[in-house]
Scaffold this motif. Sequence first.
Motif, PDB file in Angstrom:
ATOM      1  N   GLU A  47     -14.845  13.331  -1.318  1.00 56.77           N
ATOM      2  CA  GLU A  47     -14.213  12.214  -0.621  1.00 56.77           C
ATOM      3  C   GLU A  47     -14.396  12.273   0.889  1.00 56.77           C
ATOM      4  OE1 GLU A  47     -10.182  12.266  -1.905  1.00 56.77           O
ATOM      5  OE2 GLU A  47     -10.718  11.818  -3.964  1.00 56.77           O
ATOM      6  N   GLY A  48     -15.622  12.422   1.325  1.00 51.88           N
ATOM      7  CA  GLY A  48     -15.905  12.353   2.759  1.00 51.88           C
ATOM      8  C   GLY A  48     -15.639  13.634   3.522  1.00 51.88           C
ATOM      9  N   ARG A  49     -15.307  14.711   2.856  1.00 52.03           N
ATOM     10  CA  ARG A  49     -15.085  15.969   3.576  1.00 52.03           C
ATOM     11  C   ARG A  49     -16.392  16.643   3.943  1.00 52.03           C
ATOM     12  NH1 ARG A  49     -11.005  18.526  -0.594  1.00 52.03           N
ATOM     13  NH2 ARG A  49     -12.399  17.325  -1.897  1.00 52.03           N
ATOM     14  N   LEU A  50     -17.479  16.086   3.471  1.00 51.36           N
ATOM     15  CA  LEU A  50     -18.800  16.614   3.769  1.00 51.36           C
ATOM     16  C   LEU A  50     -19.350  15.830   4.957  1.00 51.36           C
ATOM     17  CD1 LEU A  50     -20.089  18.569   1.523  1.00 51.36           C
ATOM     18  CD2 LEU A  50     -21.843  16.863   1.454  1.00 51.36           C
ATOM     19  N   THR A  51     -19.731  16.519   6.015  1.00 53.67           N
ATOM     20  CA  THR A  51     -20.299  15.837   7.170  1.00 53.67           C
ATOM     21  C   THR A  51     -21.674  16.411   7.466  1.00 53.67           C
ATOM     22  OG1 THR A  51     -19.282  17.405   8.693  1.00 53.67           O
ATOM     23  CG2 THR A  51     -18.048  15.403   8.204  1.00 53.67           C
ATOM     24  N   THR A  52     -22.555  15.575   7.969  1.00 57.22           N
ATOM     25  CA  THR A  52     -23.889  16.042   8.321  1.00 57.22           C
ATOM     26  C   THR A  52     -23.899  16.431   9.796  1.00 57.22           C
ATOM     27  OG1 THR A  52     -24.602  13.810   8.857  1.00 57.22           O
ATOM     28  CG2 THR A  52     -24.992  14.568   6.614  1.00 57.22           C
ATOM     29  N   THR A  53     -24.731  17.384  10.126  1.00 58.84           N
ATOM     30  CA  THR A  53     -24.821  17.831  11.510  1.00 58.84           C
ATOM     31  C   THR A  53     -26.108  17.374  12.159  1.00 58.84           C
ATOM     32  OG1 THR A  53     -25.798  19.910  10.795  1.00 58.84           O
ATOM     33  CG2 THR A  53     -23.401  19.855  11.095  1.00 58.84           C
ATOM     34  N   LEU A  54     -27.040  16.866  11.376  1.00 58.81           N
ATOM     35  CA  LEU A  54     -28.312  16.421  11.932  1.00 58.81           C
ATOM     36  C   LEU A  54     -28.147  15.045  12.548  1.00 58.81           C
ATOM     37  CD1 LEU A  54     -31.358  16.840  12.290  1.00 58.81           C
ATOM     38  CD2 LEU A  54     -31.663  15.749  10.076  1.00 58.81           C
ATOM     39  N   ARG A  55     -28.454  14.940  13.805  1.00 59.00           N
ATOM     40  CA  ARG A  55     -28.388  13.661  14.498  1.00 59.00           C
ATOM     41  C   ARG A  55     -29.788  13.331  14.994  1.00 59.00           C
ATOM     42  NH1 ARG A  55     -24.029  13.473  12.340  1.00 59.00           N
ATOM     43  NH2 ARG A  55     -22.047  13.851  13.334  1.00 59.00           N
ATOM     44  N   THR A  56     -30.227  12.138  14.773  1.00 57.68           N
ATOM     45  CA  THR A  56     -31.528  11.724  15.271  1.00 57.68           C
ATOM     46  C   THR A  56     -31.322  10.643  16.311  1.00 57.68           C
ATOM     47  OG1 THR A  56     -31.741  10.086  13.520  1.00 57.68           O
ATOM     48  CG2 THR A  56     -32.730  12.251  13.128  1.00 57.68           C
ATOM     49  N   THR A  57     -32.199  10.621  17.278  1.00 59.76           N
ATOM     50  CA  THR A  57     -32.111   9.610  18.314  1.00 59.76           C
ATOM     51  C   THR A  57     -32.767   8.334  17.821  1.00 59.76           C
ATOM     52  OG1 THR A  57     -34.189  10.319  19.295  1.00 59.76           O
ATOM     53  CG2 THR A  57     -32.175  11.352  20.144  1.00 59.76           C
ATOM     54  N   ASN A  58     -32.691   7.334  18.623  1.00 63.34           N
ATOM     55  CA  ASN A  58     -33.366   6.084  18.334  1.00 63.34           C
ATOM     56  C   ASN A  58     -34.855   6.379  18.162  1.00 63.34           C
ATOM     57  OD1 ASN A  58     -34.452   3.541  18.322  1.00 63.34           O
ATOM     58  ND2 ASN A  58     -33.323   2.828  20.110  1.00 63.34           N
ATOM     59  N   PRO A  59     -35.511   5.870  17.109  1.00 60.11           N
ATOM     60  CA  PRO A  59     -36.926   6.200  16.914  1.00 60.11           C
ATOM     61  C   PRO A  59     -37.825   5.674  18.019  1.00 60.11           C
ATOM     62  CG  PRO A  59     -36.200   4.563  15.322  1.00 60.11           C
ATOM     63  CD  PRO A  59     -34.984   5.033  16.060  1.00 60.11           C
ATOM     64  N   TYR A  60     -37.321   4.742  18.840  1.00 61.15           N
ATOM     65  CA  TYR A  60     -38.118   4.213  19.926  1.00 61.15           C
ATOM     66  C   TYR A  60     -37.764   4.870  21.249  1.00 61.15           C
ATOM     67  CZ  TYR A  60     -39.142   0.855  16.330  1.00 61.15           C
ATOM     68  OH  TYR A  60     -39.528   0.280  15.148  1.00 61.15           O
ATOM     69  N   GLN A  61     -36.905   5.885  21.209  1.00 61.64           N
ATOM     70  CA  GLN A  61     -36.564   6.650  22.403  1.00 61.64           C
ATOM     71  C   GLN A  61     -36.581   8.131  22.055  1.00 61.64           C
ATOM     72  OE1 GLN A  61     -32.728   5.283  23.663  1.00 61.64           O
ATOM     73  NE2 GLN A  61     -33.596   3.740  25.000  1.00 61.64           N
ATOM     74  N   TYR A  62     -37.233   8.905  22.882  1.00 55.96           N
ATOM     75  CA  TYR A  62     -37.268  10.351  22.716  1.00 55.96           C
ATOM     76  C   TYR A  62     -36.566  10.957  23.922  1.00 55.96           C
ATOM     77  CZ  TYR A  62     -40.823  10.410  18.996  1.00 55.96           C
ATOM     78  OH  TYR A  62     -41.498  10.273  17.823  1.00 55.96           O
ATOM     79  N   ASN A  63     -35.855  12.064  23.711  1.00 54.18           N
ATOM     80  CA  ASN A  63     -35.347  12.774  24.873  1.00 54.18           C
ATOM     81  C   ASN A  63     -36.417  13.764  25.323  1.00 54.18           C
ATOM     82  OD1 ASN A  63     -35.103  15.110  23.306  1.00 54.18           O
ATOM     83  ND2 ASN A  63     -32.969  14.696  22.813  1.00 54.18           N
ATOM     84  N   GLY A  64     -36.187  14.428  26.447  1.00 49.83           N
ATOM     85  CA  GLY A  64     -37.194  15.317  27.003  1.00 49.83           C
ATOM     86  C   GLY A  64     -37.567  16.469  26.088  1.00 49.83           C
ATOM     87  N   ALA A  65     -36.577  17.012  25.362  1.00 51.80           N
ATOM     88  CA  ALA A  65     -36.858  18.119  24.452  1.00 51.80           C
ATOM     89  C   ALA A  65     -37.773  17.668  23.318  1.00 51.80           C
ATOM     90  CB  ALA A  65     -35.553  18.671  23.887  1.00 51.80           C
ATOM     91  N   GLU A  66     -37.572  16.457  22.822  1.00 53.09           N
ATOM     92  CA  GLU A  66     -38.438  15.938  21.767  1.00 53.09           C
ATOM     93  C   GLU A  66     -39.856  15.714  22.273  1.00 53.09           C
ATOM     94  OE1 GLU A  66     -35.377  13.462  18.923  1.00 53.09           O
ATOM     95  OE2 GLU A  66     -35.913  12.595  20.863  1.00 53.09           O
ATOM     96  N   VAL A  67     -39.980  15.302  23.526  1.00 54.13           N
ATOM     97  CA  VAL A  67     -41.307  15.131  24.116  1.00 54.13           C
ATOM     98  C   VAL A  67     -42.018  16.474  24.202  1.00 54.13           C
ATOM     99  CG1 VAL A  67     -42.552  14.461  26.207  1.00 54.13           C
ATOM    100  CG2 VAL A  67     -40.685  13.041  25.371  1.00 54.13           C
ATOM    101  N   LEU A  68     -41.318  17.493  24.707  1.00 52.74           N
ATOM    102  CA  LEU A  68     -41.925  18.831  24.801  1.00 52.74           C
ATOM    103  C   LEU A  68     -42.339  19.343  23.423  1.00 52.74           C
ATOM    104  CD1 LEU A  68     -39.606  20.608  27.389  1.00 52.74           C
ATOM    105  CD2 LEU A  68     -41.964  19.877  27.708  1.00 52.74           C
ATOM    106  N   HIS A  69     -41.474  19.160  22.455  1.00 51.97           N
ATOM    107  CA  HIS A  69     -41.779  19.604  21.091  1.00 51.97           C
ATOM    108  C   HIS A  69     -43.009  18.872  20.541  1.00 51.97           C
ATOM    109  CE1 HIS A  69     -41.081  21.202  17.108  1.00 51.97           C
ATOM    110  NE2 HIS A  69     -41.173  19.971  16.629  1.00 51.97           N
ATOM    111  N   THR A  70     -43.095  17.576  20.783  1.00 55.34           N
ATOM    112  CA  THR A  70     -44.233  16.803  20.293  1.00 55.34           C
ATOM    113  C   THR A  70     -45.527  17.271  20.932  1.00 55.34           C
ATOM    114  OG1 THR A  70     -42.811  14.886  19.934  1.00 55.34           O
ATOM    115  CG2 THR A  70     -45.171  14.475  20.045  1.00 55.34           C
ATOM    116  N   VAL A  71     -45.501  17.516  22.240  1.00 52.99           N
ATOM    117  CA  VAL A  71     -46.716  17.973  22.924  1.00 52.99           C
ATOM    118  C   VAL A  71     -47.170  19.313  22.346  1.00 52.99           C
ATOM    119  CG1 VAL A  71     -47.650  18.762  25.129  1.00 52.99           C
ATOM    120  CG2 VAL A  71     -46.250  16.700  25.032  1.00 52.99           C
TER     121      VAL A  71
END
Length: 132
Positions: A47-71
Amino acid sequence: MSRNTQHLMLFCTAVVLFVTACLYGQQNVKILSAALNDRVQTTAGMEGRLTTTLRTTNPYQYNGAEVLHTVRQMTGTGIPVEVDGTSYVIDPLVSKTATIPVQLDATYRPEFIRNETGELLKIVFWKEASVN
């Protein structure tokens, strides 16, 4: 014992082993299906006691860490990656201290440049102006 009798006994043994393997496989499928159904019911009963910890950003916006990882991930693939108009190739095996001037808290807009067959040719990241 005649040759035909030996072949008949081998054939019967093979048939018995085949049928036994099929029945064993069917029993395993039943057990796995029951376990999966039980897991689904248990999860639904939380009954909703399970929560996810993975958060993804907008697919059309990357933060700097995602850019570094992609490179770093695209190194060695032959696909160039540009950040604000400058092309970067970083090989962590050659230079572990190589960096890219990327602001980790800034947002970047990715452009995936493809050819007419859909093959990825280049990835370009453009820094977006911050809204304060």
